[in-house]
Scaffold this motif. Sequence first.
Motif, mmCIF file in Angstrom:
data_model
loop_
_atom_site.group_PDB
_atom_site.id
_atom_site.type_symbol
_atom_site.label_atom_id
_atom_site.label_comp_id
_atom_site.label_asym_id
_atom_site.label_seq_id
_atom_site.Cartn_x
_atom_site.Cartn_y
_atom_site.Cartn_z
ATOM 1 N N LEU A 42 -26.032 28.718 25.921
ATOM 2 C CA LEU A 42 -26.514 29.936 26.574
ATOM 3 C C LEU A 42 -26.973 29.644 28.003
ATOM 4 C CD1 LEU A 42 -26.869 32.920 26.260
ATOM 5 C CD2 LEU A 42 -29.107 32.519 25.207
ATOM 6 N N LEU A 43 -27.604 28.493 28.214
ATOM 7 C CA LEU A 43 -27.979 28.100 29.577
ATOM 8 C C LEU A 43 -26.742 27.953 30.460
ATOM 9 C CD1 LEU A 43 -30.775 25.492 28.846
ATOM 10 C CD2 LEU A 43 -31.044 27.558 30.241
ATOM 11 N N ASN A 44 -25.708 27.306 29.948
ATOM 12 C CA ASN A 44 -24.483 27.158 30.733
ATOM 13 C C ASN A 44 -23.852 28.516 31.022
ATOM 14 O OD1 ASN A 44 -23.686 24.453 31.591
ATOM 15 N ND2 ASN A 44 -23.833 23.922 29.426
ATOM 16 N N HIS A 45 -23.874 29.413 30.042
ATOM 17 C CA HIS A 45 -23.342 30.763 30.267
ATOM 18 C C HIS A 45 -24.144 31.485 31.348
ATOM 19 C CE1 HIS A 45 -21.979 34.848 29.635
ATOM 20 N NE2 HIS A 45 -23.237 35.209 29.389
ATOM 21 N N LEU A 46 -25.472 31.389 31.282
ATOM 22 C CA LEU A 46 -26.304 32.084 32.260
ATOM 23 C C LEU A 46 -26.122 31.495 33.656
ATOM 24 C CD1 LEU A 46 -28.181 34.459 32.470
ATOM 25 C CD2 LEU A 46 -30.093 32.955 31.878
ATOM 26 N N PHE A 47 -25.957 30.184 33.740
ATOM 27 C CA PHE A 47 -25.623 29.549 35.022
ATOM 28 C C PHE A 47 -24.324 30.137 35.563
ATOM 29 C CE2 PHE A 47 -28.428 25.752 35.121
ATOM 30 C CZ PHE A 47 -28.533 25.584 36.492
ATOM 31 N N GLU A 63 -13.356 32.855 38.271
ATOM 32 C CA GLU A 63 -12.651 32.195 37.171
ATOM 33 C C GLU A 63 -13.622 32.005 36.018
ATOM 34 O OE1 GLU A 63 -10.331 31.181 34.723
ATOM 35 O OE2 GLU A 63 -9.289 31.349 36.649
ATOM 36 N N TRP A 64 -13.463 32.812 34.975
ATOM 37 C CA TRP A 64 -14.359 32.716 33.817
ATOM 38 C C TRP A 64 -13.894 31.662 32.829
ATOM 39 C CZ3 TRP A 64 -18.950 34.888 34.139
ATOM 40 C CH2 TRP A 64 -19.121 36.010 34.974
ATOM 41 N N ALA A 65 -12.646 31.230 32.913
ATOM 42 C CA ALA A 65 -12.119 30.287 31.927
ATOM 43 C C ALA A 65 -12.713 28.887 32.094
ATOM 44 C CB ALA A 65 -10.598 30.227 32.013
ATOM 45 N N GLU A 66 -13.047 28.525 33.321
ATOM 46 C CA GLU A 66 -13.650 27.209 33.544
ATOM 47 C C GLU A 66 -15.054 27.206 32.965
ATOM 48 O OE1 GLU A 66 -13.505 26.036 37.634
ATOM 49 O OE2 GLU A 66 -11.418 26.654 37.817
ATOM 50 N N LEU A 71 -25.749 21.581 33.162
ATOM 51 C CA LEU A 71 -27.012 20.951 32.799
ATOM 52 C C LEU A 71 -27.014 19.465 33.150
ATOM 53 C CD1 LEU A 71 -27.788 22.725 29.420
ATOM 54 C CD2 LEU A 71 -28.105 23.517 31.754
ATOM 55 N N THR A 72 -26.803 19.195 34.422
ATOM 56 C CA THR A 72 -26.871 17.837 34.945
ATOM 57 C C THR A 72 -28.198 17.686 35.683
ATOM 58 O OG1 THR A 72 -25.662 18.562 36.912
ATOM 59 C CG2 THR A 72 -24.352 17.640 35.106
ATOM 60 N N ASP A 73 -28.426 16.533 36.293
ATOM 61 C CA ASP A 73 -29.718 16.259 36.939
ATOM 62 C C ASP A 73 -30.193 17.430 37.788
ATOM 63 O OD1 ASP A 73 -29.879 13.774 35.822
ATOM 64 O OD2 ASP A 73 -29.215 12.680 37.597
ATOM 65 N N GLY A 74 -31.441 17.805 37.605
ATOM 66 C CA GLY A 74 -32.053 18.850 38.416
ATOM 67 C C GLY A 74 -31.628 20.256 38.070
ATOM 68 N N HIS A 121 -30.782 37.645 28.333
ATOM 69 C CA HIS A 121 -30.691 36.210 28.027
ATOM 70 C C HIS A 121 -32.005 35.495 28.317
ATOM 71 C CE1 HIS A 121 -26.659 36.618 26.793
ATOM 72 N NE2 HIS A 121 -26.093 36.604 27.988
ATOM 73 N N GLY A 122 -32.807 36.035 29.221
ATOM 74 C CA GLY A 122 -34.152 35.487 29.407
ATOM 75 C C GLY A 122 -34.940 35.598 28.112
#
Length: 194
Positions: A42-47, A63-66, A71-74, A121-122
Amino acid sequence: MTTQTSDLLAAAAPRTVDVVRGITDDQLDLATPCRDYVVRDLLNHLFEVVVNFQDLAEKRQVEWAEKPDHLTDGWRDRFKTETDRLIAAWSDPSTLEGVSPGMGMPQAVIGGMALLDLTVHGWDLAVATGQPYQPAPEAVAELHGLVEQLGPTARKMGVFADPVPTPTPTPTSPPDLAHLLTQTGRTPTWPPTP
């Protein structure tokens, strides 16, 4: 310069940013109210939403497929930076003119979709990780009409589940938020009791 969309995003974003900052690494695999999504997903989706809707404000294709791993450093600080960019992207009145070439909907609806994702999503992330969350009341008020408008198509596409009955409000889901959540197919008293 601001628009109603950027003002609403500016009201909603800090509340979701606070939730994102409060998520610990050991919570990334917890279940969320979004079926098939754990916290990490969900975090990756919200990003992806906050990044792609910056381009949509400029009427650029996205591009939504990529599905990069954000969730890497920072990542917590980067989420804040990207939400600030999202707000700025929707602050020019020209962003609300016309139809989105990539999405085929009025630009004002597209801006509302970004607000919807940040707000709902929050809540999803907050309840999944045991954090308090009070959405911006002005955002929730604005989103009721949008969810009603988008609901039939969103349900057909599997974006929303079928509406559920609105339960008695709780401290984590006041009446307006509870109704918004139920219209997107969420149970405001999540997690369900066994």
